[in-house]
Each structure stands twice: as C-alpha cells, then as structure tokens.
Design a protein around this motif. Structure first.
Motif, short mmCIF file in Angstrom:
data_model
loop_
_atom_site.label_atom_id
_atom_site.label_comp_id
_atom_site.label_asym_id
_atom_site.label_seq_id
_atom_site.Cartn_x
_atom_site.Cartn_y
_atom_site.Cartn_z
N LEU A 1 0.83 -1.19 0.00
CA LEU A 1 0.00 0.00 0.00
C LEU A 1 0.86 1.24 0.00
O LEU A 1 1.91 1.30 0.64
N GLY A 2 0.43 2.27 -0.72
CA GLY A 2 1.15 3.54 -0.76
C GLY A 2 1.11 4.24 0.57
O GLY A 2 0.18 4.09 1.34
N ALA A 3 2.13 5.01 0.86
CA ALA A 3 2.17 5.75 2.12
C ALA A 3 1.16 6.87 2.11
O ALA A 3 0.96 7.55 1.11
N ILE A 4 0.48 7.05 3.27
CA ILE A 4 -0.47 8.14 3.44
C ILE A 4 -0.04 8.90 4.67
O ILE A 4 0.05 8.33 5.74
N GLY A 5 0.23 10.17 4.58
CA GLY A 5 0.66 10.89 5.77
C GLY A 5 0.64 12.38 5.55
O GLY A 5 0.31 12.86 4.47
N LEU A 6 1.01 13.13 6.57
CA LEU A 6 1.01 14.58 6.47
C LEU A 6 2.23 15.08 5.72
O LEU A 6 2.19 16.13 5.09
N ASN A 7 3.34 14.35 5.81
CA ASN A 7 4.57 14.80 5.20
C ASN A 7 4.92 13.83 4.08
O ASN A 7 5.44 12.76 4.32
N ILE B 1 0.53 4.27 9.55
CA ILE B 1 0.16 3.81 10.88
C ILE B 1 -0.78 2.61 10.80
O ILE B 1 -1.76 2.63 10.05
N ALA B 2 -0.47 1.58 11.57
CA ALA B 2 -1.35 0.42 11.74
C ALA B 2 -2.17 0.62 13.00
O ALA B 2 -1.61 0.69 14.10
N LEU B 3 -3.48 0.74 12.84
CA LEU B 3 -4.39 0.93 13.96
C LEU B 3 -5.32 -0.27 14.10
O LEU B 3 -5.64 -0.93 13.10
N PRO B 4 -5.77 -0.55 15.31
CA PRO B 4 -6.85 -1.54 15.45
C PRO B 4 -8.05 -1.12 14.62
O PRO B 4 -8.35 0.07 14.50
N ASP B 5 -8.73 -2.09 14.02
CA ASP B 5 -9.80 -1.73 13.09
C ASP B 5 -11.09 -1.31 13.77
O ASP B 5 -11.94 -0.68 13.14
N PRO C 1 -7.14 17.80 15.57
CA PRO C 1 -6.55 17.69 14.23
C PRO C 1 -5.52 16.56 14.13
O PRO C 1 -5.43 15.89 13.10
N ALA C 2 -4.74 16.37 15.20
CA ALA C 2 -3.75 15.29 15.17
C ALA C 2 -4.42 13.92 15.15
O ALA C 2 -3.96 13.00 14.47
N ALA C 3 -5.52 13.79 15.90
CA ALA C 3 -6.24 12.52 15.88
C ALA C 3 -6.81 12.26 14.48
O ALA C 3 -6.78 11.12 13.99
N ASN C 4 -7.31 13.29 13.84
CA ASN C 4 -7.82 13.14 12.47
C ASN C 4 -6.69 12.77 11.51
O ASN C 4 -6.86 11.96 10.59
N ALA C 5 -5.50 13.38 11.72
CA ALA C 5 -4.35 13.07 10.88
C ALA C 5 -3.92 11.62 11.06
O ALA C 5 -3.48 10.97 10.10
N LEU C 6 -4.04 11.12 12.28
CA LEU C 6 -3.69 9.73 12.55
C LEU C 6 -4.56 8.78 11.72
O LEU C 6 -4.06 7.84 11.11
N VAL C 7 -5.85 9.06 11.69
CA VAL C 7 -6.76 8.24 10.91
C VAL C 7 -6.44 8.36 9.42
O VAL C 7 -6.48 7.37 8.67
N ALA C 8 -6.10 9.57 8.98
CA ALA C 8 -5.76 9.77 7.57
C ALA C 8 -4.50 9.01 7.18
O ALA C 8 -4.35 8.60 6.03
N ALA C 9 -3.59 8.80 8.14
CA ALA C 9 -2.33 8.09 7.86
C ALA C 9 -2.46 6.59 8.07
O ALA C 9 -1.48 5.86 7.92
#
Length: 344
Positions: free
Chosen positions: A12-18, A204-208, A227-235
């Motif tokens: 999977l391609g990387a998804i992140g803020l940077n 980031i690997a999160l519990p589903d 905003p950081a929590a939202n960014a976590l989900v986006a990544a």
C-alpha cells in the motif's frame, strides 16, 4: 512445515502529512526486505502429526484438539492470550486440579482456548459456526466446541447475556496499562512518541474497531488535539487479506513493511517486542496510562463441563492478580480485582 503464504497485491502507498518523509518510510521498509512473521506455537508438538504452522492469520487462534471431547472450553478476546495460554495459567491448571481432592478426578487433557476479537466470538456463538476457507467449524452446544467460560470487555459480554449465553454477573480480573507504539528494529524513523508519528508522516497500523481503537484516538486527541487525531486516521494503512485479528494483524503490518508503526495496547506491544526481538522495538508513551480497559470473567449458563469450569474459576482467581502484572498488565487493587460486573 508448509511454505509461508504470501499475500497477493502490491504494498500500500504511504499516506501521511509529510509526503516526502512518507516516501522515505516506504523506502526504509522496502530496503529492509520485510517478511511475514512466523508465530511460535503454543501447543506442544505431537509426534507423527503433520503441522501446518503458517504466518499470522493463516490459522485462527484456536488452541487445543477438535474432534476429541473437550475438557474445558474458554472463549476469550485475544489481547491477553500470552497470559492465559502460558505455563502460569492454563499450563499450570491440570496439575493444580490433581492436587485438589474435589477436582483430582477431572480429565483436563484437552483444554480448548479460542482467543479471537470479541465481535468474531459473539458472531461464532450466535451463528453456531466459523468458516476457514472451505472448512466450517461447528460452535454449537451440540458440537461440544462451545464455551464454558467467556472472557471479554463489558459490552460484548452484555451482548452474550442478552442472547442467554452467559450468567448475569461477571468479575473483572485484569486492567491494561494504556497504549504504546511498535516500530521496526532500529526505529528507522526515530519515533519516540505520538508527536513523532505525525511529524514523520509515518504510515500507521491501527486496530480496526473496538475499545482499543477508541482509546488510541482519545490518547492522541488529549495529548495533541483533535486535528492530530484526524491526521492519525488519515495516515492509517492496511494490507491485503487482513482478517481483523488485531493482535496478529498489527505486527504483521509492521514486519511486512505495510506500516511504519503500530499503535495499540501497551502489553501487546511489549509482548510482540519480546516474541520477535529481531523484528521490533517497544516505544512507551508517557501520560497515557488512563486510556485503559478491563477484562471480565463470565460463566456460561448451564456449562457443558460444569466441574471443570468451577475448578478453573477457583484456580484462576487465586493467581491471576499476581500473574498478569508479570506480562505488563497493571496491578489491580483490592477494590478492582474480582469486582462484579452486572450484565442485565
């Protein structure tokens, strides 16, 4: 031993803020030649019996022997499997029972543990089965592969109570220590806390689902803001073939390079780092001890193996309070350990 199964599909391609840093993360994973985890077996090898021990989700977490009358069956959520299945709990139970005159004649040669996410367990009990490819396991009372004891969080236990599966009262026996981070050996992105996940653009690997996902996001929101929590989900990233068995999926994602960091319960991260020291490192997060959950013990209504269930209840509550902290759970005080949980 079978060859390790490989998943179809591309990484999977990387998804992140940077974006720039995220590409670097992908390069690190690719250069490290990631490979699947091969989990250590809990059951002792059996002479003459062919063993198919693949990696991560190849076989569901059922410990024991199906087709032989069970001595005791426990269905439990999986995040404390390293404690329950250890030589200190299930491994020590048969010899303890032999030492007790009232339980000395119990046959405890086939204790079956099913350590899976709670939504899966609830569905298995409700529908009476679970399918592994072309093979369906019968989980009805008539099959014998049916719980005498269920261990879980309050809400799944309440669901089972409404179904008439378990008694009206459960008891708490462990509390975890909040959340932590799992990174690859050497910590190539230099992740030492929650802010670093956002700063580096890590995948980031999160519990589903469930309590653990909610607590992870709550910890980020409390420390870094919404905003950081939202960014976590986006990544958040994923991988082909994921089954939703969090305690296996998350380390697999980091080991295979699908994710740069996994975020979940403290004791699970500690366990993975100990079980696979050549793959992972543990990263503690200060100030997140309050983002915990507790697990409760519930007897089944009219258990199929009532004497064995009674014996295990007595044995378990005599030692769980001391054993669980040795596996990086919190130590419960007098008011917490054994506290009742009403399910009606």
């Amino acid at each position: 031993m079978m060859n390790r199964r490989t998943f179809l599909g591309t990484t999977l391609g990387a998804i992140g803020l940077n974006t720039c840093n995220a590409r670097s993360a992908g390069a690190v994973a690719q250069n490290a030649a990631p490979e699947p985890l091969v989990w250590p077996l809990v059951a002792k090898p059996q002479a003459g019996i062919r063993s198919f021990a693949g990696h991560t989700d190849t076989v569901l977490d059922v410990i024991g022997r199906l087709g032989t009358p069970p001595s005791l069956v426990i269905f439990t959520e999986g995040n404390h499997l390293m404690v329950l299945s250890s030589d200190e709990i299930v491994g020590a139970f048969p010899s303890w029972a032999k030492s007790q005159p009232q339980y000395a004649n119990l046959d405890l040669t086939n204790i079956i543990l099913t350590t899976l996410p709670q939504p899966i367990l609830v569905q298995m009990i409700r529908t009476g089965g679970v399918a592994l490819g072309n093979l369906t396991l019968d989980t009805s009372r008539s099959s014998g592969f049916y719980p005498d004891i269920v261990m879980g969080y309050p809400e799944p236990l309440r669901q089972l109570r409404r179904m008439g599966v378990i008694e009206s009262r459960a008891r708490f026996f462990c509390r975890n220590r909040g959340v932590a981070l799992l990174v690859r050996k050497g910590n190539p992105l230099g992740i030492h806390g929650l802010a670093d996940m956002v700063r580096t653009g890590a995948r980031i690997a999160l519990p589903d689902s469930g309590d653990v996902r909610a607590q992870c996001l709550a910890a980020v929101e409390t420390q870094l803001g919404k905003p950081a929590a939202n960014a976590l989900v986006a990544a958040e990233t994923n991988f082909p073939g994921r089954l939703g068995i969090m305690h296996r999926d998350l380390p697999e994602m980091v080991a295979r390079g699908y994710a740069d960091v996994a975020f979940t319960w403290y004791h699970l991260v500690s366990f993975w780092a100990r079980a696979f020291p050549d793959h992972f490192e543990f990263v503690a997060i200060p100030g997140v001890e309050s983002f915990f959950t507790k697990i409760a013990f519930a007897p089944t209504v009219n258990p199929l193996r009532s004497e064995a269930a009674k014996a295990f209840d007595e044995f378990f509550f005599a030692r769980a309070r001391d054993v669980y902290p040795r596996h990086d759970f919190a130590r419960m005080d007098d008011n917490e350990f054994g506290a009742p949980l009403g399910l009606d």
